[in-house]
Structure formats: structure tokens, C-alpha cells
Scaffold this active site. Structure first.
Site, mmCIF file in Angstrom:
data_model
loop_
_atom_site.group_PDB
_atom_site.id
_atom_site.type_symbol
_atom_site.label_atom_id
_atom_site.label_comp_id
_atom_site.label_asym_id
_atom_site.label_seq_id
_atom_site.Cartn_x
_atom_site.Cartn_y
_atom_site.Cartn_z
ATOM 1 N N GLU A 41 -23.108 14.560 101.257
ATOM 2 C CA GLU A 41 -23.870 14.237 100.441
ATOM 3 C C GLU A 41 -25.002 14.644 99.868
ATOM 4 O O GLU A 41 -25.453 15.878 100.475
ATOM 5 C CB GLU A 41 -24.670 12.759 100.226
ATOM 6 N N LYS A 72 -28.333 2.378 108.712
ATOM 7 C CA LYS A 72 -29.756 2.655 109.305
ATOM 8 C C LYS A 72 -30.924 1.614 110.132
ATOM 9 O O LYS A 72 -30.374 -0.156 109.206
ATOM 10 C CB LYS A 72 -30.997 3.139 107.773
#
Length: 299
Positions: free
Chosen positions: A21, A155
Site C-alpha cells: 500500500e 492496530k
């Protein structure tokens, strides 16, 4: 959609390719650390025998693989973050865009790339008051994009039990890499058990092949724990997250700006530990992604 020469050559001869990404370049780290990390991730992919394909949108054109000057352009700042729902607008307006997990996974699949490596996926944010749940676009995208994604879980600032529930609902084939515990980005131990695990690149590649054989529309997510020498003890991390979350609420930070705000605050509270592990796990995941892509291409 334009393929970089290195990517086009690899695909033409059946060599492994790993998608990366571009949000990590444009929004994940400050200049010039972001550019250095992007190069190190690509080098890790090459060292493991695959071609890196960093995905971005430049002047409204999807680029599958970036030239050095294009990488510097993204790292220089001022580039919009593009989730999957933002891609069409960036193309129509001939703008630049740094792709998130949801956009990168979709564009990689369209380009015929089977494996995608990143740091961590988005997930479900903790509820605050009566607010509607804030669910990352990554999760539904993984439910309809059959690629293999290597990430160090989600996360640590997220609602991880809720994130796992959504992944299950979306039919994502989730397996720990050498672990039975879901990693939480900065720490290897979220305290949440996984039902499946793989212990080698060949086993991970076999999982993707099986997902394709049954024509499941959803992704395979390989949850790779952060490198042990950098991982943070769960108890220390929980304390920092609680403090950062309370400060964000007091400051009225919410929505799309919440995650980057919290990550910056965690970096300060940890005296740089969380950023160091973010960097280390991104490189480790790129390397593992290349190893899995090689195993998938060899079968």
C-alpha cells in the site's frame, strides 16, 4: 491501470509479485523516514525473490508499481488518503491518491496480484457515548476481495474483539503465522485466541489455493506477530492506549483523524517505541509476503 516494468516482467514470466500500500508512505511516517521505509519494504520483497508492486493513484491513473521519482512524489506530502470508496473520485478528478488496505487489496486483485503485505489492517473503533460504530472500510473490502494479506493483526488502538467478529461475519479466512493468538500490531499478544494457524509460507499459500478452489469471495488474512525483539508487553501498551484515548476524547478528536492522532500520541508516550515496531513489522510482513507469493507461484 499502468504496470511498472518490473511488475509487468514478473507477471509475464509467472514470477511472484507482492502488492504494497502507499498510505504508509504518504501518511504513515514523516519525511524522509517514510521514503526510506518504502524503499526498505520493496528491498525486502526483492530479497525474498518477488517483485514489489507499490500501488497508488497518480494524476488519476492507477499505478501498479512505482518508479523512484513517483515514490518520492508520494512521500513529499499533500497526497489524499484513498480508501476504496475514494478511488473513483481520484480517478475522475485526475488527482493523486495514496491507497489504504481496502483500495490496495481491490486494485491488486484487479491487476492479478495474489499477495498483499501491509503493517496492520483497520478495524472497529471503540464506541464513545451513543456514537454509531466506526468500522474501517478495510473490513467489508476483505469480505469481497480474495487476495492473501499479510498483516500484524489490527492496530492495537481498536476494539479488537469487535474487529474479529466483523472479520468472521465477512467470511475472512484468518490464520496466525506461527501463533494461536491474534497479534495487535504493537504487541504479539492481544489475549484473543485464533482458531487457525499456519507455520510456513507453503501452508499459507495452500490456504489461499483452498479459498480459491471453494470460490470464496473473501480474503485470506495471515496475522504475523511483530518481530519479538521490538514487540511491546501488552500491559505497558494498554496503559499508553488508555491515556491516549482519554486525551483524544477530551480534545474532541474523532472520525478519520482519530487513528493518526492516537498513533502520534502513542509514539510520544512510548518515546518512539511504537514507531520503531511499526517500521520493523512492516518490513517483516513484506518479507513474509514475498515468501508466501513465491510458494503460491511455485505450486
Amino acid at each position: 491501470m499502468r504496470l511498472a516494468p518490473e511488475v509487468a516482467e514478473a507477471k509475464a514470466c509467472g514470477a511472484p509479485v507482492v502488492a504494497l500500500e502507499s498510505t504508509i508512505i504518504a501518511h504513515g511516517f514523516p519525511w524522509p523516514d517514510n521514503l526510506e521505509l518504502a524503499r526498505e519494504m520493496e528491498d525486502a520483497v526483492r530479497a525474498a525473490g518477488a517483485a514489489p508492486a507499490t500501488i497508488a493513484i497518480l494524476d488519476g491513473e492507477v499505478r501498479i508499481g512505482l518508479a523512484p521519482a513517483e515514490m518520492e512524489r508520494l512521500a513529499g506530502g499533500g497526497v489524499a488518503k484513498c480508501a476504496l470508496g475514494d478511488v473513483a473520485a481520484a480517478i475522475a478528478a485526475a488527482r493523486d491518491g495514496a491507497t489504504t488496505v481496502s483500495a490496495t487489496a481491490h486494485l491488486a486483485r484487479r491487476a492479478g496480484i495474489d499477495v498483499f503485505a501491509t503493517g496492520g489492517i483497520g478495524g472497529v473503533h471503540p464506541r464513545t457515548g451513543d456514537d454509531a460504530p466506526d468500522i474501517s472500510a478495510d473490513l467489508p473490502a476483505l469480505g469481497r476481495t480474495c487476495v492473501l494479506i499479510v498483516a500484524s493483526g489490527a492496530k492495537s488502538i481498536l476494539d479488537l474483539p469487535a474487529t474479529l467478529e466483523v472479520l468472521e461475519t465477512e467470511g475472512v479466512a484468518l490464520a496466525g503465522y506461527g501463533t494461536d493468538i491474534f497479534p495487535a500490531f504493537h504487541t504479539a499478544d492481544s489475549g484473543l485466541a485464533l482458531r487457525h494457524r499456519v507455520d510456513s509460507p507453503a501452508e499459507a499459500a495452500a490456504l489461499l489455493r483452498a479459498q480459491r478452489r471453494v470460490e470464496a469471495p473473501s480474503a485470506v488474512l495471515i496475522a504475523n506477530p511483530p518481530p519479538a525483539e521490538f514487540a511491546i508487553a501488552r500491559e505497558r501498551l494498554d496503559g499508553w492506549i488508555a491515556r491516549a484515548g482519554a486525551e483524544a476524547a477530551a480534545a474532541g478528536v474523532s472520525g478519520a483523524g482519530l487513528t493518526p492522532w492516537l498513533l502520534r500520541r502513542l509514539d510520544t508516550l512510548s518515546e518512539g517505541e511504537t514507531t520503531r515496531i511499526n517500521r520493523a513489522l512492516a518490513i517483516a510482513n513484506a518479507r513474509l509476503g514475498a515468501e508466501i507469493a513465491a510458494a503460491f507461484a511455485a505450486a
